[in-house]
Design a protein around this motif. Structure first.
Motif, PDB file in Angstrom:
ATOM      1  N   ALA A   1       0.829  -1.203   0.000  1.00  0.00           N
ATOM      2  CA  ALA A   1       0.000   0.000   0.000  1.00  0.00           C
ATOM      3  C   ALA A   1       0.863   1.252   0.000  1.00  0.00           C
ATOM      4  O   ALA A   1       0.609   2.210  -0.738  1.00  0.00           O
ATOM      5  CB  ALA A   1      -0.921  -0.001   1.215  1.00  0.00           C
ATOM      6  N   VAL A   2       1.898   1.235   0.841  1.00  0.00           N
ATOM      7  CA  VAL A   2       2.783   2.391   0.936  1.00  0.00           C
ATOM      8  C   VAL A   2       3.601   2.548  -0.340  1.00  0.00           C
ATOM      9  O   VAL A   2       3.687   3.635  -0.933  1.00  0.00           O
ATOM     10  CB  VAL A   2       3.710   2.259   2.164  1.00  0.00           C
ATOM     11  CG1 VAL A   2       4.699   3.412   2.211  1.00  0.00           C
ATOM     12  CG2 VAL A   2       2.902   2.205   3.447  1.00  0.00           C
ATOM     13  N   LEU A   3       4.204   1.443  -0.766  1.00  0.00           N
ATOM     14  CA  LEU A   3       5.065   1.523  -1.947  1.00  0.00           C
ATOM     15  C   LEU A   3       4.260   1.832  -3.210  1.00  0.00           C
ATOM     16  O   LEU A   3       4.762   2.515  -4.112  1.00  0.00           O
ATOM     17  CB  LEU A   3       5.819   0.208  -2.129  1.00  0.00           C
ATOM     18  CG  LEU A   3       6.833  -0.130  -1.041  1.00  0.00           C
ATOM     19  CD1 LEU A   3       7.523  -1.446  -1.352  1.00  0.00           C
ATOM     20  CD2 LEU A   3       7.854   0.982  -0.876  1.00  0.00           C
ATOM     21  N   GLY A   4       3.032   1.338  -3.265  1.00  0.00           N
ATOM     22  CA  GLY A   4       2.221   1.627  -4.432  1.00  0.00           C
ATOM     23  C   GLY A   4       1.973   3.111  -4.602  1.00  0.00           C
ATOM     24  O   GLY A   4       2.033   3.647  -5.717  1.00  0.00           O
ATOM     25  N   GLU A   5       1.723   3.790  -3.492  1.00  0.00           N
ATOM     26  CA  GLU A   5       1.497   5.225  -3.563  1.00  0.00           C
ATOM     27  C   GLU A   5       2.786   5.966  -3.910  1.00  0.00           C
ATOM     28  O   GLU A   5       2.777   6.923  -4.695  1.00  0.00           O
ATOM     29  CB  GLU A   5       0.946   5.722  -2.224  1.00  0.00           C
ATOM     30  CG  GLU A   5       0.601   7.207  -2.177  1.00  0.00           C
ATOM     31  CD  GLU A   5      -0.538   7.585  -3.117  1.00  0.00           C
ATOM     32  OE1 GLU A   5      -0.754   8.795  -3.317  1.00  0.00           O
ATOM     33  OE2 GLU A   5      -1.208   6.678  -3.658  1.00  0.00           O
TER      34      GLU A   5
ATOM     35  N   ARG B   1       3.396   5.520  -7.564  1.00  0.00           N
ATOM     36  CA  ARG B   1       2.464   6.300  -8.372  1.00  0.00           C
ATOM     37  C   ARG B   1       2.939   7.742  -8.505  1.00  0.00           C
ATOM     38  O   ARG B   1       2.825   8.361  -9.561  1.00  0.00           O
ATOM     39  CB  ARG B   1       1.071   6.273  -7.733  1.00  0.00           C
ATOM     40  CG  ARG B   1      -0.022   6.935  -8.580  1.00  0.00           C
ATOM     41  CD  ARG B   1      -1.360   6.908  -7.873  1.00  0.00           C
ATOM     42  NE  ARG B   1      -1.357   7.782  -6.714  1.00  0.00           N
ATOM     43  CZ  ARG B   1      -1.579   9.105  -6.773  1.00  0.00           C
ATOM     44  NH1 ARG B   1      -1.766   9.695  -7.950  1.00  0.00           N
ATOM     45  NH2 ARG B   1      -1.584   9.827  -5.668  1.00  0.00           N
ATOM     46  N   LEU B   2       3.513   8.271  -7.406  1.00  0.00           N
ATOM     47  CA  LEU B   2       3.926   9.673  -7.407  1.00  0.00           C
ATOM     48  C   LEU B   2       5.332   9.864  -7.953  1.00  0.00           C
ATOM     49  O   LEU B   2       5.604  10.835  -8.667  1.00  0.00           O
ATOM     50  CB  LEU B   2       3.839  10.233  -5.981  1.00  0.00           C
ATOM     51  CG  LEU B   2       2.433  10.292  -5.359  1.00  0.00           C
ATOM     52  CD1 LEU B   2       2.523  10.690  -3.900  1.00  0.00           C
ATOM     53  CD2 LEU B   2       1.553  11.262  -6.130  1.00  0.00           C
ATOM     54  N   ARG B   3       6.257   8.955  -7.581  1.00  0.00           N
ATOM     55  CA  ARG B   3       7.671   9.175  -7.919  1.00  0.00           C
ATOM     56  C   ARG B   3       8.328   7.920  -8.473  1.00  0.00           C
ATOM     57  O   ARG B   3       9.504   7.686  -8.259  1.00  0.00           O
ATOM     58  CB  ARG B   3       8.422   9.618  -6.645  1.00  0.00           C
ATOM     59  CG  ARG B   3       7.899  10.897  -6.005  1.00  0.00           C
ATOM     60  CD  ARG B   3       8.213  12.122  -6.850  1.00  0.00           C
ATOM     61  NE  ARG B   3       9.644  12.315  -6.929  1.00  0.00           N
ATOM     62  CZ  ARG B   3      10.354  12.992  -6.011  1.00  0.00           C
ATOM     63  NH1 ARG B   3       9.752  13.535  -4.970  1.00  0.00           N
ATOM     64  NH2 ARG B   3      11.654  13.136  -6.153  1.00  0.00           N
TER      65      ARG B   3
ATOM     66  N   LEU C   1      13.137  -0.533  -7.625  1.00  0.00           N
ATOM     67  CA  LEU C   1      11.932  -0.876  -6.884  1.00  0.00           C
ATOM     68  C   LEU C   1      10.779  -1.149  -7.842  1.00  0.00           C
ATOM     69  O   LEU C   1      10.004  -2.096  -7.659  1.00  0.00           O
ATOM     70  CB  LEU C   1      11.566   0.260  -5.930  1.00  0.00           C
ATOM     71  CG  LEU C   1      10.287   0.095  -5.110  1.00  0.00           C
ATOM     72  CD1 LEU C   1      10.324  -1.181  -4.286  1.00  0.00           C
ATOM     73  CD2 LEU C   1      10.080   1.315  -4.216  1.00  0.00           C
ATOM     74  N   GLY C   2      10.668  -0.321  -8.884  1.00  0.00           N
ATOM     75  CA  GLY C   2       9.626  -0.535  -9.869  1.00  0.00           C
ATOM     76  C   GLY C   2       9.760  -1.891 -10.548  1.00  0.00           C
ATOM     77  O   GLY C   2       8.761  -2.591 -10.770  1.00  0.00           O
TER      78      GLY C   2
ATOM     79  N   LEU D   1       8.625  -4.642  -8.062  1.00  0.00           N
ATOM     80  CA  LEU D   1       7.174  -4.706  -7.958  1.00  0.00           C
ATOM     81  C   LEU D   1       6.556  -5.296  -9.216  1.00  0.00           C
ATOM     82  O   LEU D   1       5.579  -6.051  -9.151  1.00  0.00           O
ATOM     83  CB  LEU D   1       6.598  -3.316  -7.682  1.00  0.00           C
ATOM     84  CG  LEU D   1       6.898  -2.726  -6.294  1.00  0.00           C
ATOM     85  CD1 LEU D   1       6.376  -1.305  -6.195  1.00  0.00           C
ATOM     86  CD2 LEU D   1       6.318  -3.592  -5.199  1.00  0.00           C
ATOM     87  N   ALA D   2       7.119  -4.962 -10.359  1.00  0.00           N
ATOM     88  CA  ALA D   2       6.615  -5.527 -11.606  1.00  0.00           C
ATOM     89  C   ALA D   2       6.828  -7.041 -11.637  1.00  0.00           C
ATOM     90  O   ALA D   2       5.974  -7.792 -12.121  1.00  0.00           O
ATOM     91  CB  ALA D   2       7.318  -4.872 -12.796  1.00  0.00           C
ATOM     92  N   SER D   3       7.949  -7.500 -11.082  1.00  0.00           N
ATOM     93  CA  SER D   3       8.219  -8.933 -11.020  1.00  0.00           C
ATOM     94  C   SER D   3       7.227  -9.637 -10.115  1.00  0.00           C
ATOM     95  O   SER D   3       6.754 -10.742 -10.427  1.00  0.00           O
ATOM     96  CB  SER D   3       9.649  -9.170 -10.525  1.00  0.00           C
ATOM     97  OG  SER D   3       9.887 -10.551 -10.331  1.00  0.00           O
ATOM     98  N   VAL D   4       6.900  -9.007  -8.998  1.00  0.00           N
ATOM     99  CA  VAL D   4       5.899  -9.582  -8.100  1.00  0.00           C
ATOM    100  C   VAL D   4       4.556  -9.697  -8.804  1.00  0.00           C
ATOM    101  O   VAL D   4       3.851 -10.708  -8.702  1.00  0.00           O
ATOM    102  CB  VAL D   4       5.767  -8.731  -6.821  1.00  0.00           C
ATOM    103  CG1 VAL D   4       4.568  -9.178  -5.990  1.00  0.00           C
ATOM    104  CG2 VAL D   4       7.040  -8.826  -5.986  1.00  0.00           C
ATOM    105  N   ALA D   5       4.200  -8.641  -9.532  1.00  0.00           N
ATOM    106  CA  ALA D   5       2.930  -8.655 -10.258  1.00  0.00           C
ATOM    107  C   ALA D   5       2.909  -9.754 -11.317  1.00  0.00           C
ATOM    108  O   ALA D   5       1.882 -10.392 -11.551  1.00  0.00           O
ATOM    109  CB  ALA D   5       2.697  -7.293 -10.917  1.00  0.00           C
TER     110      ALA D   5
END
Length: 268
Positions: free
Chosen positions: A213-217, A220-222, A229-230, A233-237
């Motif tokens: 939740a925190v990292l998603g926000e 989204r902003l930066r 990190l992006g 997260l893409a690998s997790v998705a």
């Protein structure tokens, strides 16, 4: 000094049950009943809700009557922790027997059973830290973890450190879960929605979802500022892998212990 500080709790945990008070009417209290009342309060409200006055009220006695059996809150919490920890001879031994004789399998089962105990009574995380008196059940858990490592070539200090390392990982996961749970259902729902959008996971609750939740926000902003990190997260998705913090960390810890065990064997 240690006897003065912890002696009363040690005697309550390890000694014979105290008899009825020398003076006054017999109240019918037992240490098991007193501990059970405290556990019920802590399960409902956390350890902060437990006091001598509150437990006495639950038992329909005066606080002074309770003091005739338990000298203070520290001793009360020690009794509660002993009552809340599962009796290792009841369920843990059977689970260890099913795991077989391998140290790695047995220590892994021990860790998962310990996490189950913390999940059942989250306040145990606070009640089982620091210098304090420990009871037969808690010592029994330690005994079984050390027994799993017997014959591996580790010395006593290494075996103790290995158990502390595993227990510390379990505690860390349990603390994360407790913190998320304390955030409430609304926070979990928001976390699940944001994490699901950020990492492609299903909505739910847990440490990974809360972090998502925190990292998603943040992303989204930066997101352009944090390409690594992006990519993670893409690998997790894409590949999954959330909610595996316990198993991932535990397996890596056991890998490390295994390297030490192998080194001891090679040097024999």
């Amino acid at each position: 000094m240690a006897d003065e500080q912890w002696g009363p709790a040690v005697r309550l945990l390890w000694g014979p049950p105290p008899g009825p008070p020398a003076r006054g009417p017999r109240r019918g209290l037992t240490l098991e009943g007193i501990a059970g009342a405290g556990v019920a309060i802590a399960d409902a409200e956390g350890l902060g809700g437990v006091s001598m006055q509150r437990v006495a009220a639950e038992l329909a006695v005066t606080k002074m009557a309770l003091y005739r059996y338990v000298p203070g809150k520290a001793e009360l919490v020690a009794l509660m922790a002993e009552a809340a920890m599962p009796d290792p001879a009841a369920g843990l031994d059977a689970a260890l027997e099913r795991a077989g004789s391998g140290w790695r399998e047995r220590l892994g089962v021990w860790a998962r059973e310990l996490l189950a105990a913390f999940r059942a009574h989250p306040w145990l995380l606070r009640a089982t830290v620091g210098a304090r008196a420990v009871g037969p059940r808690e010592v029994g858990w330690l005994e079984r973890a050390l027994a799993a490592l017997e014959g591996c070539g580790l010395n006593g200090a290494e075996s103790m450190d290995a158990v502390v390392l595993v227990a510390g990982h379990v505690r860390g996961i349990a603390e994360q879960e407790r913190a998320v749970s304390a955030g409430g259902a609304a926070g979990a729902a928001v976390a699940g929605g944001v994490a699901g959008g950020a990492a492609g996971g299903a909505a739910g609750s847990g440490p990974d979802v809360e972090l998502g939740a925190v990292l998603g926000e943040v992303m989204r902003l930066r997101g352009a500022d944090f390409p690594a990190l992006g990519a993670a997260l893409a690998s997790v998705a894409r590949d999954g892998g959330q909610d595996q913090a316990l198993d991932f960390g535990l397996e890596r810890i056991l890998d490390g212990i295994g390297l030490l065990v192998a080194a001891r064997g090679a040097g024999a």
